[in-house]
Design a protein around this motif. Structure first.
Motif, short mmCIF file in Angstrom:
data_model
loop_
_atom_site.label_atom_id
_atom_site.label_comp_id
_atom_site.label_asym_id
_atom_site.label_seq_id
_atom_site.Cartn_x
_atom_site.Cartn_y
_atom_site.Cartn_z
N VAL A 52 0.88 -1.16 0.00
CA VAL A 52 0.00 0.00 0.00
C VAL A 52 0.92 1.21 0.00
O VAL A 52 1.76 1.37 0.89
CB VAL A 52 -0.95 0.02 1.22
N ASN A 53 0.79 2.03 -1.01
CA ASN A 53 1.77 3.08 -1.21
C ASN A 53 1.13 4.39 -1.63
O ASN A 53 0.13 4.41 -2.34
CB ASN A 53 2.75 2.66 -2.31
N ASP A 54 1.76 5.49 -1.18
CA ASP A 54 1.35 6.80 -1.66
C ASP A 54 1.53 6.86 -3.16
O ASP A 54 2.39 6.18 -3.73
CB ASP A 54 2.22 7.90 -1.02
N ASN A 55 0.74 7.71 -3.79
CA ASN A 55 0.80 7.81 -5.24
C ASN A 55 1.63 8.99 -5.72
O ASN A 55 1.65 9.28 -6.91
CB ASN A 55 -0.61 7.89 -5.82
N PHE A 56 2.33 9.67 -4.80
CA PHE A 56 3.17 10.82 -5.13
C PHE A 56 2.37 11.92 -5.82
O PHE A 56 2.92 12.70 -6.60
CB PHE A 56 4.37 10.43 -6.01
N GLY A 57 1.07 11.96 -5.61
CA GLY A 57 0.22 12.97 -6.22
C GLY A 57 -0.04 12.75 -7.69
O GLY A 57 -0.60 13.60 -8.38
N SER A 88 2.47 -10.16 -5.78
CA SER A 88 2.09 -9.14 -4.80
C SER A 88 0.85 -8.38 -5.26
O SER A 88 0.66 -8.15 -6.45
CB SER A 88 3.24 -8.15 -4.59
N LEU A 89 0.05 -8.00 -4.29
CA LEU A 89 -1.10 -7.15 -4.55
C LEU A 89 -0.69 -5.71 -4.28
O LEU A 89 0.28 -5.46 -3.54
CB LEU A 89 -2.26 -7.58 -3.65
N PHE A 90 -1.43 -4.76 -4.86
CA PHE A 90 -1.01 -3.36 -4.75
C PHE A 90 -2.23 -2.47 -4.59
O PHE A 90 -3.19 -2.58 -5.35
CB PHE A 90 -0.23 -2.95 -6.00
N VAL A 91 -2.17 -1.59 -3.60
CA VAL A 91 -3.24 -0.61 -3.36
C VAL A 91 -2.59 0.76 -3.29
O VAL A 91 -1.59 0.95 -2.59
CB VAL A 91 -3.99 -0.92 -2.04
N VAL A 92 -3.14 1.71 -4.01
CA VAL A 92 -2.64 3.08 -3.98
C VAL A 92 -3.45 3.87 -2.96
O VAL A 92 -4.67 3.76 -2.89
CB VAL A 92 -2.77 3.72 -5.39
N LYS A 93 -2.73 4.66 -2.16
CA LYS A 93 -3.39 5.51 -1.16
C LYS A 93 -2.97 6.96 -1.36
O LYS A 93 -1.96 7.23 -2.01
CB LYS A 93 -3.06 5.04 0.25
N VAL A 98 -3.61 3.27 5.44
CA VAL A 98 -3.78 2.36 4.31
C VAL A 98 -5.25 2.13 3.99
O VAL A 98 -5.59 1.65 2.90
CB VAL A 98 -3.06 1.02 4.53
N PHE A 99 -6.13 2.45 4.92
CA PHE A 99 -7.56 2.23 4.74
C PHE A 99 -8.30 3.45 4.20
O PHE A 99 -9.36 3.30 3.60
CB PHE A 99 -8.21 1.82 6.06
#
Length: 183
Positions: A52-57, A88-93, A98-99
């Motif tokens: 789960v990672n920031d999207n850097f805007g 791996s699964l990936f979610v952008v935050k 993370v939620f």
């Protein structure tokens, strides 16, 4: 899947182009071997790994572009060893937890996950807020303190104490941790 557990890797794909980066880098260097070991153990045990990672805007980006941006950043050596594999699964935050405004809760419920092992950065920010949000959603949370990086060591220690005391987070030493249900 081992015992309804998932490893959640938080914000480790980082360009280190932000104002707190210099304060964070040495802690990430210390945490990196422990994050790598958690990734290995999770993959060996067929435990889902969810980045789960920031999207850097960059709202038009996808996870591959985020990985590329992080690898092209100031500290490739902190990113290359932990890039997501094909399973791996990936979610952008967009924010700290993370939620918050992500599909993570839905994904975890679909996978039958009850326990989250959190690792990554930053202990006193994204890890803390994610642990709180996991707790209020009735997930069990485990953290290996050596596998989370901080900007401010005192705040990180306080955050870990708060997670353990107020959110029932289990803090475990690396040698005492395994993805099997009996450890």
């Amino acid at each position: 899947m081992a015992d309804g557990t998932a490893l959640v890797v938080i914000d480790m794909l980082n360009t280190y182009e932000h104002e707190d980066a210099d304060a964070l880098v040495s802690s990430v260097r210390d945490a990196l071997p422990f994050v790598q070991e958690l990734l290995k153990r999770a993959r060996d045990a067929s435990v889902p790994v969810i980045y789960v990672n920031d999207n850097f805007g960059q709202w038009r980006s996808h996870h591959g572009e985020l990985v590329e941006a992080a690898l092209a950043g100031r500290h490739r050596e902190l990113v290359a060893p932990i890039v997501p594999d094909e399973d791996s699964l990936f979610v952008v935050k967009a924010r700290h937890s993370v939620f918050y405004e992500t599909p993570l809760n839905y994904l975890l419920r679909q996978l039958g996950i009850q326990r989250l092992v959190l690792c990554g950065q930053v202990t006193e920010q994204c890890i803390l807020y994610s642990a709180l949000d996991a707790h209020i959603r009735h997930f069990d949370v485990t953290i290996i303190p050596q596998a989370v990086a901080h900007i401010d060591a005192e705040l990180a220690d306080a955050a870990l104490r708060m997670m353990e005391t107020n959110m029932s987070t289990t803090l475990v030493q690396p040698d005492d941790f395994g993805f099997d249900p009996d450890r």
